[in-house]
Scaffold this motif. Structure first.
Motif, PDB file in Angstrom:
ATOM      1  N   THR A  34       0.827  -1.194   0.000  1.00 63.52           N
ATOM      2  CA  THR A  34       0.000   0.000   0.000  1.00 63.52           C
ATOM      3  C   THR A  34       0.865   1.248   0.000  1.00 63.52           C
ATOM      4  O   THR A  34       2.089   1.183   0.204  1.00 63.52           O
ATOM      5  CB  THR A  34      -0.923   0.019   1.229  1.00 63.52           C
ATOM      6  OG1 THR A  34      -0.113   0.088   2.422  1.00 63.52           O
ATOM      7  CG2 THR A  34      -1.767  -1.252   1.286  1.00 63.52           C
ATOM      8  N   GLU A  35       0.230   2.390  -0.208  1.00 66.19           N
ATOM      9  CA  GLU A  35       0.980   3.647  -0.245  1.00 66.19           C
ATOM     10  C   GLU A  35       1.583   3.997   1.107  1.00 66.19           C
ATOM     11  O   GLU A  35       2.580   4.710   1.186  1.00 66.19           O
ATOM     12  CB  GLU A  35       0.055   4.781  -0.704  1.00 66.19           C
ATOM     13  CG  GLU A  35      -0.457   4.618  -2.132  1.00 66.19           C
ATOM     14  CD  GLU A  35      -1.352   5.772  -2.532  1.00 66.19           C
ATOM     15  OE1 GLU A  35      -1.604   6.632  -1.666  1.00 66.19           O
ATOM     16  OE2 GLU A  35      -1.790   5.805  -3.698  1.00 66.19           O
ATOM     17  N   GLN A  36       0.965   3.482   2.184  1.00 64.34           N
ATOM     18  CA  GLN A  36       1.464   3.791   3.524  1.00 64.34           C
ATOM     19  C   GLN A  36       2.736   3.022   3.864  1.00 64.34           C
ATOM     20  O   GLN A  36       3.440   3.355   4.811  1.00 64.34           O
ATOM     21  CB  GLN A  36       0.389   3.493   4.574  1.00 64.34           C
ATOM     22  CG  GLN A  36      -0.811   4.437   4.544  1.00 64.34           C
ATOM     23  CD  GLN A  36      -1.747   4.146   3.402  1.00 64.34           C
ATOM     24  OE1 GLN A  36      -1.751   3.039   2.882  1.00 64.34           O
ATOM     25  NE2 GLN A  36      -2.546   5.138   3.002  1.00 64.34           N
ATOM     26  N   MET A  37       3.044   1.991   3.089  1.00 63.59           N
ATOM     27  CA  MET A  37       4.218   1.157   3.377  1.00 63.59           C
ATOM     28  C   MET A  37       5.443   1.730   2.669  1.00 63.59           C
ATOM     29  O   MET A  37       5.544   1.689   1.440  1.00 63.59           O
ATOM     30  CB  MET A  37       4.002  -0.279   2.897  1.00 63.59           C
ATOM     31  CG  MET A  37       2.850  -1.001   3.562  1.00 63.59           C
ATOM     32  SD  MET A  37       2.646  -2.661   2.861  1.00 63.59           S
ATOM     33  CE  MET A  37       1.130  -3.174   3.673  1.00 63.59           C
ATOM     34  N   THR A  38       6.372   2.307   3.437  1.00 58.99           N
ATOM     35  CA  THR A  38       7.618   2.828   2.883  1.00 58.99           C
ATOM     36  C   THR A  38       8.790   2.280   3.667  1.00 58.99           C
ATOM     37  O   THR A  38       8.645   1.805   4.795  1.00 58.99           O
ATOM     38  CB  THR A  38       7.647   4.370   2.930  1.00 58.99           C
ATOM     39  OG1 THR A  38       7.663   4.793   4.301  1.00 58.99           O
ATOM     40  CG2 THR A  38       6.412   4.952   2.235  1.00 58.99           C
ATOM     41  N   LEU A  39       9.976   2.346   3.058  1.00 62.46           N
ATOM     42  CA  LEU A  39      11.184   1.893   3.744  1.00 62.46           C
ATOM     43  C   LEU A  39      11.521   2.799   4.918  1.00 62.46           C
ATOM     44  O   LEU A  39      12.060   2.348   5.942  1.00 62.46           O
ATOM     45  CB  LEU A  39      12.357   1.853   2.758  1.00 62.46           C
ATOM     46  CG  LEU A  39      12.317   0.744   1.700  1.00 62.46           C
ATOM     47  CD1 LEU A  39      13.445   0.932   0.696  1.00 62.46           C
ATOM     48  CD2 LEU A  39      12.430  -0.619   2.371  1.00 62.46           C
ATOM     49  N   LEU A  40      11.202   4.082   4.792  1.00 67.94           N
ATOM     50  CA  LEU A  40      11.596   5.032   5.821  1.00 67.94           C
ATOM     51  C   LEU A  40      10.805   4.854   7.109  1.00 67.94           C
ATOM     52  O   LEU A  40      11.356   4.967   8.208  1.00 67.94           O
ATOM     53  CB  LEU A  40      11.427   6.473   5.302  1.00 67.94           C
ATOM     54  CG  LEU A  40      12.351   6.870   4.143  1.00 67.94           C
ATOM     55  CD1 LEU A  40      12.071   8.297   3.707  1.00 67.94           C
ATOM     56  CD2 LEU A  40      13.819   6.724   4.564  1.00 67.94           C
ATOM     57  N   ASN A  41       9.511   4.578   7.005  1.00 64.84           N
ATOM     58  CA  ASN A  41       8.715   4.439   8.232  1.00 64.84           C
ATOM     59  C   ASN A  41       8.700   3.006   8.765  1.00 64.84           C
ATOM     60  O   ASN A  41       8.116   2.743   9.818  1.00 64.84           O
ATOM     61  CB  ASN A  41       7.280   4.931   8.020  1.00 64.84           C
ATOM     62  CG  ASN A  41       6.517   4.121   6.972  1.00 64.84           C
ATOM     63  OD1 ASN A  41       6.926   3.029   6.592  1.00 64.84           O
ATOM     64  ND2 ASN A  41       5.408   4.672   6.512  1.00 64.84           N
ATOM     65  N   GLY A  42       9.320   2.090   8.041  1.00 63.12           N
ATOM     66  CA  GLY A  42       9.440   0.718   8.525  1.00 63.12           C
ATOM     67  C   GLY A  42       8.221  -0.151   8.299  1.00 63.12           C
ATOM     68  O   GLY A  42       8.253  -1.357   8.581  1.00 63.12           O
ATOM     69  N   LYS A  43       7.135   0.435   7.792  1.00 62.44           N
ATOM     70  CA  LYS A  43       5.909  -0.340   7.613  1.00 62.44           C
ATOM     71  C   LYS A  43       6.052  -1.378   6.499  1.00 62.44           C
ATOM     72  O   LYS A  43       5.470  -2.456   6.562  1.00 62.44           O
ATOM     73  CB  LYS A  43       4.733   0.595   7.312  1.00 62.44           C
ATOM     74  CG  LYS A  43       4.323   1.460   8.495  1.00 62.44           C
ATOM     75  CD  LYS A  43       3.091   2.291   8.170  1.00 62.44           C
ATOM     76  CE  LYS A  43       2.660   3.105   9.387  1.00 62.44           C
ATOM     77  NZ  LYS A  43       1.454   3.926   9.109  1.00 62.44           N
ATOM     78  N   TRP A  44       6.868  -1.036   5.465  1.00 67.50           N
ATOM     79  CA  TRP A  44       7.054  -1.998   4.374  1.00 67.50           C
ATOM     80  C   TRP A  44       7.788  -3.230   4.871  1.00 67.50           C
ATOM     81  O   TRP A  44       7.392  -4.370   4.589  1.00 67.50           O
ATOM     82  CB  TRP A  44       7.820  -1.338   3.237  1.00 67.50           C
ATOM     83  CG  TRP A  44       8.027  -2.260   2.061  1.00 67.50           C
ATOM     84  CD1 TRP A  44       7.163  -2.487   1.038  1.00 67.50           C
ATOM     85  CD2 TRP A  44       9.192  -3.059   1.812  1.00 67.50           C
ATOM     86  NE1 TRP A  44       7.690  -3.402   0.160  1.00 67.50           N
ATOM     87  CE2 TRP A  44       8.939  -3.773   0.601  1.00 67.50           C
ATOM     88  CE3 TRP A  44      10.399  -3.256   2.467  1.00 67.50           C
ATOM     89  CZ2 TRP A  44       9.870  -4.656   0.057  1.00 67.50           C
ATOM     90  CZ3 TRP A  44      11.319  -4.136   1.932  1.00 67.50           C
ATOM     91  CH2 TRP A  44      11.059  -4.829   0.734  1.00 67.50           C
ATOM     92  N   ALA A  45       8.862  -3.029   5.631  1.00 65.92           N
ATOM     93  CA  ALA A  45       9.631  -4.161   6.154  1.00 65.92           C
ATOM     94  C   ALA A  45       8.788  -5.017   7.093  1.00 65.92           C
ATOM     95  O   ALA A  45       8.852  -6.257   7.053  1.00 65.92           O
ATOM     96  CB  ALA A  45      10.880  -3.650   6.880  1.00 65.92           C
ATOM     97  N   LYS A  46       7.987  -4.361   7.924  1.00 66.24           N
ATOM     98  CA  LYS A  46       7.132  -5.104   8.854  1.00 66.24           C
ATOM     99  C   LYS A  46       6.080  -5.905   8.105  1.00 66.24           C
ATOM    100  O   LYS A  46       5.798  -7.069   8.446  1.00 66.24           O
ATOM    101  CB  LYS A  46       6.453  -4.119   9.813  1.00 66.24           C
ATOM    102  CG  LYS A  46       5.537  -4.780  10.839  1.00 66.24           C
ATOM    103  CD  LYS A  46       6.304  -5.720  11.756  1.00 66.24           C
ATOM    104  CE  LYS A  46       5.393  -6.305  12.819  1.00 66.24           C
ATOM    105  NZ  LYS A  46       6.093  -7.265  13.686  1.00 66.24           N
ATOM    106  N   ALA A  47       5.507  -5.302   7.069  1.00 59.52           N
ATOM    107  CA  ALA A  47       4.489  -6.001   6.289  1.00 59.52           C
ATOM    108  C   ALA A  47       5.078  -7.195   5.556  1.00 59.52           C
ATOM    109  O   ALA A  47       4.458  -8.273   5.495  1.00 59.52           O
ATOM    110  CB  ALA A  47       3.839  -5.040   5.299  1.00 59.52           C
ATOM    111  N   VAL A  48       6.278  -7.024   5.008  1.00 58.81           N
ATOM    112  CA  VAL A  48       6.950  -8.137   4.322  1.00 58.81           C
ATOM    113  C   VAL A  48       7.243  -9.263   5.298  1.00 58.81           C
ATOM    114  O   VAL A  48       7.016 -10.444   5.008  1.00 58.81           O
ATOM    115  CB  VAL A  48       8.253  -7.649   3.657  1.00 58.81           C
ATOM    116  CG1 VAL A  48       9.096  -8.834   3.178  1.00 58.81           C
ATOM    117  CG2 VAL A  48       7.948  -6.727   2.493  1.00 58.81           C
ATOM    118  N   GLU A  49       7.744  -8.912   6.476  1.00 66.46           N
ATOM    119  CA  GLU A  49       8.061  -9.922   7.486  1.00 66.46           C
ATOM    120  C   GLU A  49       6.806 -10.690   7.912  1.00 66.46           C
ATOM    121  O   GLU A  49       6.831 -11.923   8.016  1.00 66.46           O
ATOM    122  CB  GLU A  49       8.694  -9.239   8.698  1.00 66.46           C
ATOM    123  CG  GLU A  49       9.025 -10.196   9.840  1.00 66.46           C
ATOM    124  CD  GLU A  49       9.535  -9.472  11.078  1.00 66.46           C
ATOM    125  OE1 GLU A  49       9.643 -10.118  12.134  1.00 66.46           O
ATOM    126  OE2 GLU A  49       9.816  -8.260  10.971  1.00 66.46           O
TER     127      GLU A  49
END
Length: 388
Positions: A34-49
């Motif tokens: 989603t648009e809220q998932m970015t590398l900077l805020n860590g949400k992308w990494a958490k979602a991938v994990e």
């Protein structure tokens, strides 16, 4: 072990790791960013994990094998389900003891009395639909594990408390017990009732309302038709994580007959419509419904069954997954209740929720305390009046 065997062992081990690694990459095929998932805020990494952990093949394999062992060897599922006989499943909330159950029951019933008083102040008549436990209606399918003593007379005690508090609460246990001779009133693999069970309850509630608090306005005709019958995997099967390797071990899905209720178009003339508008001018909402997934989930068509039985529109404020008390407290704080209170409010309340603790942190503690306090004050006034 010779050098050749060691090399072969290492090669096989690395090959296995590589194969598993490639296999696990397939988990990302259905990953949606989603648009809220970015590398900077860590949400992308958490979602991938999280996604990788949920879809990791070895985890699924281990989960399936362990669940199969529990199911076949120990006749158990994950916490949340009780395995009965004849492929019947029950929620463990109807079986397990509850710490400090008497205190929790007292607190919850104080809230119920407070809700009664709040509704009364707005001219709303409360009708409670106390839903009997599935284990109470179908004890013949319970296996070796029996409900704790807390649940033995819970329905009868709850019903008696409601009557003592002056709350209209028709007995629903006897009609459901009688109806189950003609068909299934609760699903075999699910926590909830069937559309037939919901219809039985709706009919009994409407009889009580018609006898004690006839609704204002001209009756509206509704009709209910069977839509389709399909296999239905009940919510309790989620506590048996046997898919996909051991799906054959799962209980057979229920046959759920879907129903749909629609309003019957009236051929009345415009003068009749004007008369109806005048009748409802002082009370735009005849009936409101608050409750749990028994009321909120359209699979059971409880709302439609109520509309047809009551011959009236019903506004549904029930919520899925929050129990009966939280949706009611939310409703009391809405503008809909404050500005357009209904004539009758039906509160669907499964018996098993009475001794269950509620998280009320989202509500103002003073407001909750006043709800409980108002019920205590009214009880004291009632006692004084009776003594005089």
């Amino acid at each position: 072990m010779t050098r050749s065997l060691r090399i072969l062992y290492i090669a096989l081990f690395l090959g296995l790791l590589l194969a598993l690694g490639i296999w696990s990459l397939t988990a990302f095929g259905n990953f949606n960013r989603t648009e809220q998932m970015t590398l900077l805020n860590g949400k992308w990494a958490k979602a991938v994990e999280t996604h990788y952990d949920d879809e990791f093949p070895i985890k699924r394999l281990g989960t399936n094998i362990w669940a199969a062992l529990d199911f076949k060897v120990f006749n158990e599922g994950r916490p949340g389900v009780i395995l009965g006989k004849d492929q019947w499943l029950y929620t463990d909330e109807e079986f397990d003891p509850v710490a400090n159950s008497e205190q929790i029951e007292a607190e919850n019933f104080a809230l119920i009395r407070g809700v009664r008083d709040q509704l009364k102040q707005h001219g709303v008549q409360l009708v409670m639909a106390i839903v009997p436990a599935k284990a109470r209606l179908y004890p013949e399918h319970i296996g070796a594990q029996t409900p704790a003593s807390l649940h033995a007379d819970l329905y009868q005690q709850f019903h008696a408390q409601a009557q003592q508090a002056g709350i209209v609460a028709p007995d629903l246990l006897a009609p459901l017990q009688q109806a189950k001779q003609q068909g299934q009133v609760f699903l075999r693999t699910d926590t909830h009732w069937t559309p037939m069970g919901a219809e039985v309850v709706a009919q009994n509630l409407s009889k009580t309302i018609a006898a004690q608090m006839p609704l204002n306005g001209t009756p509206q005709q509704y009709q209910t038709a069977a839509v389709k019958t399909e296999p239905y995997k009940g919510d309790l099967t989620t506590f048996l994580p046997l898919d996909p390797l051991f799906s054959n071990l799962l209980p057979k899905p229920d046959d759920l007959q879907q129903r749909a209720t629609t309003v019957v178009n009236s051929s009345a003339d415009s003068s009749s419509d004007a008369g109806d508008a005048a009748l409802f001018a002082n009370n735009d909402i005849p009936v409101a419904l608050v409750g749990t997934s028994y009321s909120a989930n359209p699979h059971w068509n409880f709302l439609g069954a109520l509309q047809q039985s009551l011959k009236s529109d019903v506004v549904n404020y029930a919520e899925d997954g929050h129990g009966p008390i939280l949706p009611m407290l939310k409703y009391l704080q809405t503008d809909a209740f404050k500005n357009s209170p209904p004539q009758v409010l039906i509160w669907e309340f499964p018996e098993r929720y009475l001794p269950m603790k509620n998280d009320l942190s989202e509500f103002d503690p003073k407001w909750v305390a006043n709800l409980k306090k108002s019920s205590d004050t009214n009880n004291q006034n009632l006692a004084v009046g009776q003594s005089n």
